[in-house]
Design a protein around this motif. Structure first.
Motif, PDB file in Angstrom:
ATOM      1  N   GLY A   1      11.272   6.907 -19.341  1.00  0.00           N
ATOM      2  CA  GLY A   1      12.154   6.229 -20.360  1.00  0.00           C
ATOM      3  C   GLY A   1      12.784   5.006 -19.215  1.00  0.00           C
ATOM      4  O   GLY A   1      12.674   4.963 -18.076  1.00  0.00           O
ATOM      5  N   ALA A   2      13.243   4.093 -19.891  1.00  0.00           N
ATOM      6  CA  ALA A   2      13.895   2.974 -19.532  1.00  0.00           C
ATOM      7  C   ALA A   2      14.491   3.089 -18.006  1.00  0.00           C
ATOM      8  O   ALA A   2      14.795   2.330 -17.011  1.00  0.00           O
ATOM      9  N   GLU A   3      15.746   3.872 -18.343  1.00  0.00           N
ATOM     10  CA  GLU A   3      16.763   4.074 -17.333  1.00  0.00           C
ATOM     11  C   GLU A   3      16.256   4.624 -16.170  1.00  0.00           C
ATOM     12  O   GLU A   3      16.390   4.071 -14.919  1.00  0.00           O
ATOM     13  N   GLU A   4      15.236   5.872 -16.269  1.00  0.00           N
ATOM     14  CA  GLU A   4      14.628   6.358 -15.220  1.00  0.00           C
ATOM     15  C   GLU A   4      13.549   5.106 -14.538  1.00  0.00           C
ATOM     16  O   GLU A   4      13.619   5.217 -13.120  1.00  0.00           O
ATOM     17  N   ALA A   5      12.873   4.508 -15.120  1.00  0.00           N
ATOM     18  CA  ALA A   5      12.135   3.801 -14.801  1.00  0.00           C
ATOM     19  C   ALA A   5      12.715   2.615 -13.674  1.00  0.00           C
ATOM     20  O   ALA A   5      12.261   2.114 -12.819  1.00  0.00           O
ATOM     21  N   GLN A   6      13.835   2.182 -14.265  1.00  0.00           N
ATOM     22  CA  GLN A   6      14.646   1.190 -13.637  1.00  0.00           C
ATOM     23  C   GLN A   6      15.087   1.484 -12.265  1.00  0.00           C
ATOM     24  O   GLN A   6      15.002   0.885 -11.368  1.00  0.00           O
ATOM     25  N   ARG A   7      15.443   2.889 -12.220  1.00  0.00           N
ATOM     26  CA  ARG A   7      15.911   3.513 -11.124  1.00  0.00           C
ATOM     27  C   ARG A   7      14.798   3.592  -9.987  1.00  0.00           C
ATOM     28  O   ARG A   7      15.010   3.442  -8.901  1.00  0.00           O
ATOM     29  N   SER A   8      13.784   4.127 -10.581  1.00  0.00           N
ATOM     30  CA  SER A   8      12.677   4.403  -9.524  1.00  0.00           C
ATOM     31  C   SER A   8      11.882   3.236  -9.321  1.00  0.00           C
ATOM     32  O   SER A   8      11.485   3.101  -8.001  1.00  0.00           O
ATOM     33  N   ALA A   9      11.531   2.140  -9.960  1.00  0.00           N
ATOM     34  CA  ALA A   9      10.639   0.994  -9.807  1.00  0.00           C
ATOM     35  C   ALA A   9      11.405  -0.225 -10.189  1.00  0.00           C
ATOM     36  O   ALA A   9      10.576  -1.386  -9.928  1.00  0.00           O
ATOM     37  N   ASN A  10      12.716  -0.212 -10.495  1.00  0.00           N
ATOM     38  CA  ASN A  10      13.499  -1.510 -10.699  1.00  0.00           C
ATOM     39  C   ASN A  10      12.823  -2.214 -11.592  1.00  0.00           C
ATOM     40  O   ASN A  10      12.904  -3.534 -11.796  1.00  0.00           O
ATOM     41  N   ASN A  11      12.244  -1.528 -12.592  1.00  0.00           N
ATOM     42  CA  ASN A  11      11.871  -2.269 -13.803  1.00  0.00           C
ATOM     43  C   ASN A  11      11.743  -1.264 -14.973  1.00  0.00           C
ATOM     44  O   ASN A  11      11.119  -0.215 -14.743  1.00  0.00           O
ATOM     45  N   PRO A  12      12.299  -1.607 -16.341  1.00  0.00           N
ATOM     46  CA  PRO A  12      12.441  -0.437 -17.170  1.00  0.00           C
ATOM     47  C   PRO A  12      11.252  -0.219 -18.099  1.00  0.00           C
ATOM     48  O   PRO A  12      11.210   0.572 -18.805  1.00  0.00           O
ATOM     49  N   ILE A  13      10.061  -0.962 -17.880  1.00  0.00           N
ATOM     50  CA  ILE A  13       9.204  -1.058 -18.572  1.00  0.00           C
ATOM     51  C   ILE A  13       7.707  -0.910 -18.234  1.00  0.00           C
ATOM     52  O   ILE A  13       6.606  -0.245 -18.631  1.00  0.00           O
ATOM     53  N   GLN A  14       7.331  -1.319 -16.811  1.00  0.00           N
ATOM     54  CA  GLN A  14       6.277  -1.003 -16.215  1.00  0.00           C
ATOM     55  C   GLN A  14       6.421  -0.586 -14.718  1.00  0.00           C
ATOM     56  O   GLN A  14       7.513  -1.021 -14.055  1.00  0.00           O
ATOM     57  N   GLN A  15       5.386  -0.401 -14.213  1.00  0.00           N
ATOM     58  CA  GLN A  15       5.335   0.296 -12.662  1.00  0.00           C
ATOM     59  C   GLN A  15       3.932   0.005 -11.969  1.00  0.00           C
ATOM     60  O   GLN A  15       3.020   0.379 -12.530  1.00  0.00           O
ATOM     61  N   ALA A  16       3.921  -0.772 -11.060  1.00  0.00           N
ATOM     62  CA  ALA A  16       2.667  -0.872 -10.029  1.00  0.00           C
ATOM     63  C   ALA A  16       2.245   0.106  -9.524  1.00  0.00           C
ATOM     64  O   ALA A  16       3.149   1.121  -8.956  1.00  0.00           O
ATOM     65  N   ILE A  17       1.071   0.568  -9.294  1.00  0.00           N
ATOM     66  CA  ILE A  17       0.566   1.572  -8.561  1.00  0.00           C
ATOM     67  C   ILE A  17      -0.506   1.102  -7.655  1.00  0.00           C
ATOM     68  O   ILE A  17      -1.343  -0.153  -7.839  1.00  0.00           O
ATOM     69  N   SER A  18      -0.637   1.639  -6.559  1.00  0.00           N
ATOM     70  CA  SER A  18      -1.597   1.575  -5.560  1.00  0.00           C
ATOM     71  C   SER A  18      -2.985   2.046  -5.768  1.00  0.00           C
ATOM     72  O   SER A  18      -3.072   2.740  -6.919  1.00  0.00           O
ATOM     73  N   ARG A  19      -4.210   1.507  -5.391  1.00  0.00           N
ATOM     74  CA  ARG A  19      -5.709   2.162  -5.665  1.00  0.00           C
ATOM     75  C   ARG A  19      -5.429   3.490  -5.504  1.00  0.00           C
ATOM     76  O   ARG A  19      -6.396   4.391  -6.093  1.00  0.00           O
ATOM     77  N   GLU A  20      -4.719   3.988  -4.467  1.00  0.00           N
ATOM     78  CA  GLU A  20      -4.792   5.519  -4.212  1.00  0.00           C
ATOM     79  C   GLU A  20      -4.282   6.369  -5.499  1.00  0.00           C
ATOM     80  O   GLU A  20      -4.183   7.415  -5.399  1.00  0.00           O
ATOM     81  N   LEU A  21      -3.270   5.653  -6.345  1.00  0.00           N
ATOM     82  CA  LEU A  21      -2.763   6.398  -7.202  1.00  0.00           C
ATOM     83  C   LEU A  21      -3.309   6.174  -8.441  1.00  0.00           C
ATOM     84  O   LEU A  21      -2.819   6.147  -9.801  1.00  0.00           O
ATOM     85  N   LEU A  22      -4.549   5.623  -8.554  1.00  0.00           N
ATOM     86  CA  LEU A  22      -5.429   5.266  -9.700  1.00  0.00           C
ATOM     87  C   LEU A  22      -5.316   6.483 -10.881  1.00  0.00           C
ATOM     88  O   LEU A  22      -5.534   6.148 -11.909  1.00  0.00           O
ATOM     89  N   SER A  23      -5.353   7.644 -10.225  1.00  0.00           N
ATOM     90  CA  SER A  23      -5.545   8.955 -11.158  1.00  0.00           C
ATOM     91  C   SER A  23      -4.313   8.781 -12.243  1.00  0.00           C
ATOM     92  O   SER A  23      -4.450   9.248 -13.201  1.00  0.00           O
ATOM     93  N   GLN A  24      -3.001   8.274 -12.017  1.00  0.00           N
ATOM     94  CA  GLN A  24      -1.936   7.999 -12.852  1.00  0.00           C
ATOM     95  C   GLN A  24      -2.270   7.192 -14.010  1.00  0.00           C
ATOM     96  O   GLN A  24      -1.682   7.175 -14.880  1.00  0.00           O
ATOM     97  N   ALA A  25      -3.292   6.450 -14.100  1.00  0.00           N
ATOM     98  CA  ALA A  25      -3.863   5.647 -15.056  1.00  0.00           C
ATOM     99  C   ALA A  25      -4.625   6.497 -15.945  1.00  0.00           C
ATOM    100  O   ALA A  25      -5.402   6.002 -17.130  1.00  0.00           O
ATOM    101  N   ASP A  26      -5.171   7.820 -15.449  1.00  0.00           N
ATOM    102  CA  ASP A  26      -5.947   8.612 -16.294  1.00  0.00           C
ATOM    103  C   ASP A  26      -5.248   9.115 -17.728  1.00  0.00           C
ATOM    104  O   ASP A  26      -4.107   9.172 -17.792  1.00  0.00           O
ATOM    105  N   GLY A  27      -6.453   9.554 -18.611  1.00  0.00           N
ATOM    106  CA  GLY A  27      -5.867  10.001 -19.907  1.00  0.00           C
ATOM    107  C   GLY A  27      -7.027  10.423 -20.814  1.00  0.00           C
ATOM    108  O   GLY A  27      -8.229  10.202 -20.367  1.00  0.00           O
ATOM    109  N   ASP A  28      -6.646  10.804 -22.154  1.00  0.00           N
ATOM    110  CA  ASP A  28      -7.894  10.930 -22.855  1.00  0.00           C
ATOM    111  C   ASP A  28      -8.237   9.575 -23.453  1.00  0.00           C
ATOM    112  O   ASP A  28      -9.424   9.547 -23.986  1.00  0.00           O
ATOM    113  N   VAL A  29      -7.280   8.610 -23.697  1.00  0.00           N
ATOM    114  CA  VAL A  29      -7.836   7.354 -24.218  1.00  0.00           C
ATOM    115  C   VAL A  29      -7.221   6.202 -23.147  1.00  0.00           C
ATOM    116  O   VAL A  29      -5.795   6.598 -22.681  1.00  0.00           O
TER     117      VAL A  29
END
Length: 324
Positions: free
Chosen positions: A226-254
Motif C-alpha cells: 500500500g501507499a503508506e508502507e511503500a512510502q516508508r520503505s521506498a520513499n515513493n507511494p506508488i513505485q519502487q526501483a529494483i536491481s537486476r538481481e531482484l528481477l524475480s520480483q517482476a515475475d507473475g502469471d501475467v
C-alpha cells in the motif's frame, strides 16, 4: 466594459511590459473570486474561488485536469501538450497548446480570454497571475493512485459532479462484466515500467494498481504494498526501483510492461533499456516470460483519470479474456 475584462486588459499590459511580478500581492485570492457575479464559491488549495456557473472557455494547466474535463463532456479551450498520455491524443482537436507542463505561457492564456482556469496544486507559484486572468482553481494532487477522489473533486468544482458519478458507475459496470468473464481464475498480475536507468515495480496503490484492485486481480507479493508502507520503505507511494538481481520480483502469471518519457531522447533510452532487459539471461528465467504472457502496453497505464482507467480495462479484456 465589464470589470473582469478591464482586469484582463490590465494583466495583458503588465505581462507585455514584463511586470508580472507586480501582480503577486496578497489580494489575488479575493480577486480570483470577484471577476464574475453568477458563480459558486469553491475552496481549494490556493484559497477560495467563485467559479462561474456558466463558462465556455476553460483552460486546463495539466493532463490530469484536462482528462477530468473531457471525461465529463467538457472540451477545454486550451491545455499544455507536453505531458499528455497517448490516449488523450485524439482529444486535442480545436484545443490550443499553451506550452510545457509547469511552464504554461501566460501570454497565450490571456489571448484565449478564458472564463475559468484549473490545474494541480503545483501551480500555486503562478496562482497570483492566473487568478488575475480568470477565476482559477487548483486541486491537491499527491499521486495518481488518488485519481478517483481527484476526478470527483474536479468534476464537482466544474459543476459536473452528477456526470462524474455516472462515469464511475459505468466504469464499475465494466469491471463487474470483466470479473464475471474471469470466473474463478486468479492470476497474479505484475506491472513494471522501464526507465532509461531503472526497472520499477508499480505497487498496489499506483494508478494501474487501483484498476487491478477494482478488477479483483491479485499482485505478486513484492508489488502488493500500500501507499503508506511503500512510502516508508521506498520513499515513493506508488513505485519502487529494483536491481537486476531482484528481477524475480517482476515475475507473475501475467506481466504488463511499458516505457514512457516526455522527451524523445529519453524514450529512446528507455526503449533501449527494455531491449537489453529482454536479452538478459535473468529475464529469460522468469516464468511469465517462458509462458509468453508479457504484454507491452501504452503510457495510459500511468494515467490518472477515468479515460485511462477504461483503457486499462480494455487491455484486461484483451489480454486476460480474449487472448488465447
Amino acid at each position: 466594459m465589464p470589470r473582469w475584462k478591464r482586469w484582463r486588459m490590465l494583466v495583458l499590459v503588465l505581462l507585455t511590459l514584463g511586470l508580472v511580478a507586480a501582480c503577486q500581492g496578497g489580494s489575488s485570492t479575493e480577486r480570483s473570486g470577484a471577476i464574475t457575479e453568477n458563480c459558486t464559491s469553491v475552496e481549494h488549495v490556493a484559497g477560495t474561488t467563485c467559479v462561474p456557473d456558466s463558462f465556455e472557455r476553460l483552460v486546463t494547466l495539466d493532463s490530469v485536469t484536462f482528462e477530468a474535463a473531457i471525461a465529463v463532456d467538457l472540451k477545454p479551450t486550451a491545455t499544455v501538450f507536453s505531458n499528455l498520455s497517448s490516449h488523450l491524443g485524439n482529444q486535442l482537436n480545436n484545443v490550443e497548446n499553451i506550452g510545457q507542463f509547469g511552464e504554461p505561457s501566460l501570454e497565450k492564456v490571456i489571448e484565449l480570454n478564458p472564463d475559468l482556469i484549473v490545474g494541480v496544486d503545483s501551480y500555486q507559484t503562478i496562482y497570483a497571475q492566473t487568478s488575475q486572468i480568470a477565476p482559477t482553481v487548483l486541486f491537491k494532487f499527491e499521486h495518481s493512485g488518488q485519481w478517483k477522489e481527484f476526478f470527483q473533486t474536479v468534476s464537482e468544482a466544474l459543476g459536473r459532479g452528477d456526470v462524474a458519478q455516472q462515469v464511475m458507475a459505468d466504469y464499475s459496470k465494466r469491471l463487474e462484466e470483466f470479473k464475471a468473464a474471469m470466473g474463478d481464475r486468479q492470476p497474479k498480475v505484475s506491472v513494471i515500467r522501464i526507465y532509461p536507468n531503472s526497472i520499477n515495480l508499480y505497487l498496489r496503490d499506483s494508478f494501474p494498481g487501483t484498476v487491478l484492485q477494482d478488477a479483483g486481480l491479485a499482485r505478486p507479493p513484492a508489488q502488493d504494498l500500500g501507499a503508506e508502507e511503500a512510502q516508508r520503505s521506498a520513499n515513493n507511494p506508488i513505485q519502487q526501483a529494483i536491481s537486476r538481481e531482484l528481477l524475480s520480483q517482476a515475475d507473475g502469471d501475467v506481466l504488463f510492461v511499458w516505457t514512457a518519457e516526455n522527451e524523445a531522447e529519453a524514450n529512446q533510452e528507455a526503449q533501449k533499456k527494455l531491449e537489453e532487459l529482454q536479452n538478459d539471461p535473468l529475464w529469460k528465467t522468469l516464468n511469465v516470460v517462458q509462458n509468453n504472457k508479457v504484454y507491452l502496453v501504452p503510457s495510459y497505464w500511468i494515467g490518472s483519470g477515468p479515460l485511462a482507467a477504461n483503457a486499462i480495462v480494455d487491455d484486461l479484456f484483451e489480454y486476460l479474456i480474449e487472448a488465447p
